[in-house]
Design an enzyme around this catalytic site. Structure first.
Site, PDB file in Angstrom:
ATOM      1  N   GLY A   1       4.449   0.384  -2.043  1.00  0.00           N
ATOM      2  CA  GLY A   1       4.657   0.114  -3.461  1.00  0.00           C
ATOM      3  C   GLY A   1       6.000   0.636  -3.940  1.00  0.00           C
TER       4      GLY A   1
ATOM      5  N   HIS B   1       0.829  -1.215   0.000  1.00  0.00           N
ATOM      6  CA  HIS B   1       0.000   0.000   0.000  1.00  0.00           C
ATOM      7  C   HIS B   1       0.857   1.255   0.000  1.00  0.00           C
ATOM      8  CE1 HIS B   1      -3.179   2.811   0.907  1.00  0.00           C
ATOM      9  NE2 HIS B   1      -2.625   3.156   2.056  1.00  0.00           N
ATOM     10  N   SER B   2       0.488   2.232  -0.840  1.00  0.00           N
ATOM     11  CA  SER B   2       1.076   3.562  -0.822  1.00  0.00           C
ATOM     12  C   SER B   2       2.599   3.505  -0.947  1.00  0.00           C
ATOM     13  CB  SER B   2       0.631   4.290   0.445  1.00  0.00           C
ATOM     14  OG  SER B   2       0.946   5.655   0.405  1.00  0.00           O
ATOM     15  N   TYR B   3       3.329   3.965   0.087  1.00  0.00           N
ATOM     16  CA  TYR B   3       4.796   3.965   0.023  1.00  0.00           C
ATOM     17  C   TYR B   3       5.358   2.547  -0.015  1.00  0.00           C
ATOM     18  CZ  TYR B   3       9.438   5.989   0.586  1.00  0.00           C
ATOM     19  OH  TYR B   3      10.743   6.388   0.372  1.00  0.00           O
TER      20      TYR B   3
END
Length: 416
Positions: free
Chosen positions: A296, A292-294
């Site tokens: 990735g 998720h988010s960072y």
């Protein structure tokens, strides 16, 4: 309108300062009078009245909150959701209270990972000495021995820790939407081994040792009278600085320093370390990532640093509103091609779940997570992610690639 004690006490100071600006007595006399006035202010009493102590409970029970059967945080007496503005006009105090509750939530989720999900807490670095800073991850018993499937979970940046997607969701909505627990339980039910990363646990904080400031008279060859004048100026300067610092930060907190954890000093370092020491050593034929988010971005960096190994072991990657950028991270052509075939990014969008979303970057397909709220993208795409992994595994077995955005494969949110 209420007037605080500090306002009443400082009122003469403000008047005097205004008089100084408007003219009046001799400048030296005004300065002396103002210093005398400031010296007579009881700072401890002033600050104590301005803000309550930053002393908060260290348990949910102490806060008078508990999670109900639906996983919602509720007040144990009123049944109401968490209230941020517990004290009006004291935003800093309310924020500190929220942060204190957040630390309790983090420990609570750790307990759930061990007790409800039957995961084990594994200390890292694996060869850490007794005295050096350490972090930890969580793993299922079969994480390294499961011959078929392994799922790796990576959260985003910020205050979240292992097992969480978003603290805000845990506190204001429920455990299902804000934690990774639904992913872990379903993964275990479907025969996956599980590893939960902890990429934001990069250092420990310890109190900064107080430095002894040597007086100028200790080591100077200057005349005694000159040294005395300098020392007097230094003391006056320190006194003024302490006064203004105490007014700016009345509940002065300890000065802390950060001791970074070896080879885990950033989310990117942490992902590489866990890959080298755990994931790469696992027996699983198919490894799946949910990032998720960072998280990735951390996965893409892992891919850049361990391209051949990742390609040989990872079957599919589900990103949720990932903030990676293949151009800024300088991901090569072969990595971008692999991501187009093996990754899918569920992004925040008002479109229905799994609807194709255009991308400006040539990396992986983007589809709607069925929500325009960033922090909810993992939870809302939950059923589609597991379907994507099943298709990827079947496609690998039959030497075919899954169709990531086919509308006929859309899973309705009601099936959740």
């Amino acid at each position: 309108m209420s007037i605080s004690l500090s306002s009443l006490i400082l009122l003469p100071v403000w008047i005097s300062m205004a008089q100084i600006q408007q003219g009046g007595p001799d400048e030296n006399e005004k300065t002396t009078a103002l210093k005398d006035l400031l010296s007579r202010i009881d700072l401890d009493e002033l600050m104590k009245k301005d803000e309550p102590p930053l002393d908060f409970p260290d348990t949910l029970e102490g806060f008078e909150y508990a999670f109900n059967e639906k996983g919602q945080l509720r007040h144990i007496k009123t049944g109401e959701p968490f209230v941020f503005n517990y004290r009006e006009d004291l935003h800093r105090w309310n924020q500190k209270r929220y942060e204190a509750l957040g630390e309790i939530i983090t420990k609570y989720v750790y307990e759930l990972l061990e007790k409800d999900c039957n995961l084990k807490k594994i200390s890292i670095p694996v060869d850490a000495t007794e005295s050096e800073p350490k972090s930890f991850i969580f793993m299922s018993d079969d994480a390294l021995t499961n011959p078929q499937k392994l799922m790796v979970l990576i959260h985003g940046s910020g205050v979240v820790r292992a097992g969480q997607w978003a603290r805000r969701l845990i506190i204001n909505e429920d455990l299902d939407s804000g934690t990774q627990i639904p992913f872990i339980k379903r993964a275990v039910d479907e025969g996956y081994g599980v590893i939960v990363l902890n990429p934001n646990e990069n250092y420990i904080e310890v109190e900064k040792p107080k430095m002894h400031v040597q007086s100028s008279s200790d080591s100077s060859d200057e005349p005694a009278e000159k040294r005395e004048r300098k020392d007097k100026v230094c003391k006056e300067t320190k006194k003024r600085r302490d006064f203004y610092e105490k007014y700016r930060n009345p509940q002065r907190e300890k000065e802390m320093m950060q001791l970074y954890i070896r080879e885990n000093g950033s989310p990117e370092e942490h992902a590489i370390y866990v890959w080298d020491h755990f994931i790469a050593q696992s027996a699983a034929e198919n490894v799946f990532f949910v990032a998720h988010s960072y998280g990735g971005l951390a996965f893409v960096e892992l891919m850049i640093q361990r391209e051949a190994d990742v390609k040989s072991k990872v079957t599919a990657v589900a990103l949720t509103d990932s903030v990676h950028n293949v151009w800024h991270q300088e991901a090569g052509k072969t990595i971008r091609e692999w991501m187009r075939e093996n990754c899918c990014n569920w992004v925040s969008s008002s479109e229905p779940l799994d609807t194709s979303v255009e991308s400006m970057l040539p990396d992986c397909p983007r589809v709607s997570a069925g929500t325009d709220r960033h922090e909810l993208t993992s939870w809302k795409s939950f059923p589609s992610i597991f379907k994507f992994f099943t298709e990827a595994s079947e496609a690998k077995t039959s030497s075919l690639k899954p169709t990531l955005t086919r509308r006929s494969h859309r899973i309705k949110h009601e099936e959740l």
